[in-house]
Design a protein around this motif. Structure first.
Motif, short mmCIF file in Angstrom:
data_model
loop_
_atom_site.label_atom_id
_atom_site.label_comp_id
_atom_site.label_asym_id
_atom_site.label_seq_id
_atom_site.Cartn_x
_atom_site.Cartn_y
_atom_site.Cartn_z
N VAL A 39 0.65 -1.11 -0.14
CA VAL A 39 -0.05 -0.09 -0.03
C VAL A 39 0.71 1.11 0.21
O VAL A 39 0.60 2.13 -0.98
CB VAL A 39 -0.86 0.15 1.18
CG1 VAL A 39 -1.63 1.20 1.31
CG2 VAL A 39 -2.17 -1.09 1.02
N GLU A 40 1.87 1.37 0.77
CA GLU A 40 2.55 2.52 0.90
C GLU A 40 3.40 2.60 -0.45
O GLU A 40 3.49 3.86 -0.87
CB GLU A 40 3.80 2.39 2.00
CG GLU A 40 3.31 2.07 3.65
CD GLU A 40 2.51 0.64 3.76
OE1 GLU A 40 2.83 -0.07 3.00
OE2 GLU A 40 1.83 0.79 4.80
N ASN A 41 3.85 1.94 -1.00
CA ASN A 41 4.85 1.99 -2.31
C ASN A 41 3.81 2.49 -3.47
O ASN A 41 4.06 3.21 -4.29
CB ASN A 41 5.46 0.69 -2.87
CG ASN A 41 6.54 0.51 -1.85
OD1 ASN A 41 7.20 1.38 -1.06
ND2 ASN A 41 7.10 -0.54 -1.84
N LEU A 42 2.59 1.83 -3.40
CA LEU A 42 1.73 2.32 -4.67
C LEU A 42 0.96 3.73 -4.42
O LEU A 42 1.06 4.35 -5.25
CB LEU A 42 0.33 1.45 -4.53
CG LEU A 42 -0.56 1.23 -5.81
CD1 LEU A 42 0.23 0.95 -6.96
CD2 LEU A 42 -1.68 0.33 -5.57
N LYS A 43 0.88 4.18 -3.04
CA LYS A 43 0.65 5.31 -2.79
C LYS A 43 1.68 6.49 -2.96
O LYS A 43 1.29 7.38 -3.62
CB LYS A 43 0.40 5.58 -1.03
CG LYS A 43 -0.92 5.10 -0.60
CD LYS A 43 -1.15 5.42 0.78
CE LYS A 43 -2.43 4.87 1.38
NZ LYS A 43 -2.57 5.65 2.83
N GLU A 44 3.00 5.79 -2.92
CA GLU A 44 4.11 6.87 -3.23
C GLU A 44 4.12 7.03 -4.64
O GLU A 44 4.32 8.15 -5.33
CB GLU A 44 5.29 6.16 -3.09
CG GLU A 44 6.71 6.91 -3.21
CD GLU A 44 7.86 6.31 -3.11
OE1 GLU A 44 9.13 6.64 -3.77
OE2 GLU A 44 7.98 5.22 -2.49
N ALA A 45 3.69 5.98 -5.62
CA ALA A 45 3.82 6.04 -6.91
C ALA A 45 2.72 7.01 -7.39
O ALA A 45 2.76 7.78 -8.32
CB ALA A 45 3.67 4.50 -7.47
N HIS A 46 1.63 6.82 -6.92
CA HIS A 46 0.30 7.72 -7.15
C HIS A 46 0.51 9.33 -6.93
O HIS A 46 0.43 10.01 -7.77
CB HIS A 46 -0.80 7.18 -6.72
CG HIS A 46 -1.68 6.18 -7.26
ND1 HIS A 46 -3.01 6.36 -7.82
CD2 HIS A 46 -1.14 5.02 -7.73
CE1 HIS A 46 -3.35 5.35 -8.43
NE2 HIS A 46 -2.37 4.45 -8.24
N ALA A 47 1.37 9.37 -5.80
CA ALA A 47 1.65 10.56 -5.21
C ALA A 47 2.60 11.26 -6.51
O ALA A 47 2.58 12.53 -6.62
CB ALA A 47 2.17 10.83 -4.02
N LEU A 48 3.55 10.69 -6.96
CA LEU A 48 4.60 11.22 -7.99
C LEU A 48 3.73 11.55 -9.12
O LEU A 48 4.00 12.48 -9.74
CB LEU A 48 5.53 10.03 -8.21
CG LEU A 48 6.74 9.78 -7.26
CD1 LEU A 48 7.47 8.34 -7.32
CD2 LEU A 48 7.43 10.89 -6.95
N LEU A 49 2.90 10.90 -9.47
CA LEU A 49 2.28 11.02 -10.95
C LEU A 49 1.23 12.29 -10.58
O LEU A 49 1.21 13.14 -11.54
CB LEU A 49 1.26 9.87 -11.19
CG LEU A 49 1.97 9.02 -12.35
CD1 LEU A 49 3.12 8.27 -12.03
CD2 LEU A 49 1.01 8.22 -13.12
#
Length: 337
Positions: free
Chosen positions: A314-324
């Protein structure tokens, strides 16, 4: 098996914007493949759907999104003919079905390609959705070819984005076009030039910048950002009998009448169309992905991977979405399982 999804649309920093849960591993039927996923990448469509699917309501069952994956075929349906167990594949999937944010995924073999052999799993996972979009808009929508179009000019709006990064390469390497790409920062300008753009212009003064690059008008325009924002510039810059293609979502009507005097054609591209409507030529995406795979293997195309995050969480997927969502990403962000 583990999956990550959401029951309601929340800001990415909210604790509930993504949740992890367990579901039963599915069984493939018909033309479906069951793929054990090794890496996924994130595209703007992911966060747009997360932000807008369930506003002001909560679903009982989490929605699984994600439209890019590389993995290994675990099992094939009774009508599948193109792949066998153990094949390494890559694909962008179908927006009407559960996405790639899970450990195993069902996907129709007609929209799946054999993964490249000479690049990494992460580099491969960065490519399907953007490559299909760029290839389809150039070759299936605008119907360009090297034989009749070599040497003509193309303006690509959003050159450093996921789709733009592939479109620059295809336009240069396969079509031999004069490529003008938009970028506004030094790092995005360098990125576009390294991918083959002949000219890089600032989108903030588009008409003036293109003319300063010594183009009075251009033969083709690809919009990967915002057709409303740049429409008046497109009308000015497109040559008589030129072609404009777009993937963006207009918030206001587009006045096609402004193109009539120049007999300019306008083309929409949505990579999900073939799968959504089960079109007769749905297998075309299998064919395109195999072409892209060969181009990546022989070095004609470069993967647009720019950042890898290790671990499906979850943490890593959130990071990816935040970057985009920041709007500052260059190329693609990939999660390695």
């Amino acid at each position: 098996m583990k999956a990550i999804g959401f029951k309601t649309s929340l800001p990415i920093k909210d604790a509930g914007s993504f949740i992890e849960f367990e579901i039963e591993k599915p069984k493939p039927n018909g033309k479906d493949l069951l793929v054990k996923i090794e890496a996924i990448s994130v595209n703007p469509v992911d966060y747009k759907i997360r932000q807008n699917s369930f506003k002001d309501k909560v679903q009982d069952k989490p929605k699984i999104i994600g439209w890019d994956a590389t993995g290994i075929v675990e099992e094939v349906g009774n009508e599948a003919e193109l792949f066998k167990k153990g094949d390494k594949v890559f694909y962008a999937g179908d927006i009407t079905r559960p996405g790639s944010n899970q450990e195993y995924q069902l996907v129709d073999e007609r929209i799946v390609g054999f993964a490249p052999k000479n690049i990494s799993t992460e580099e491969s996972a960065a490519m399907p959705l953007t490559s299909l979009t760029a290839y389809e808009i150039l070759f299936d929508r605008l119907r360009l070819s090297k034989e009749k179009d070599a040497g003509k000019s193309i303006l690509i709006i959003g050159g450093a984005g996921g789709v733009g990064s592939v479109a620059i390469q295809l336009a240069k390497k396969l079509l031999d076009l004069k490529v003008i790409a938009t970028a506004s920062r030094e790092e995005t300008e360098d990125w576009c030039k390294n991918l083959g753009a002949d000219f890089v212009v600032n989108h903030k003064n588009l008409v003036e910048e293109v003319k300063n690059a010594e183009f009075k008008e251009v033969d083709f325009i690809l919009d990967f950002v915002d057709v409303n924002e740049y429409w008046d510039a497109f009308v000015q810059l497109i040559k008589p009998q030129g072609k404009i293609g777009s993937i963006s979502d207009p918030t206001e009507p587009v006045n096609l009448k402004q193109l009539k005097g120049k007999s300019v054609s306008f083309h929409w591209e949505l990579m999900f169309t073939r799968a959504m409507f089960q079109t007769e030529d749905m297998i075309r995406q299998h064919e395109i992905l195999n072409i892209i795979s060969k181009l990546l293997d022989d070095g004609t195309l470069k993967s647009t991977l720019n950042k890898t995050i290790k671990g499906f969480s979850v943490e890593n997927l959130k990071e990816a979405h935040a970057l985009l969502e920041s709007g500052k990403t260059i190329g693609k962000v990939v999660l390695k399982f």
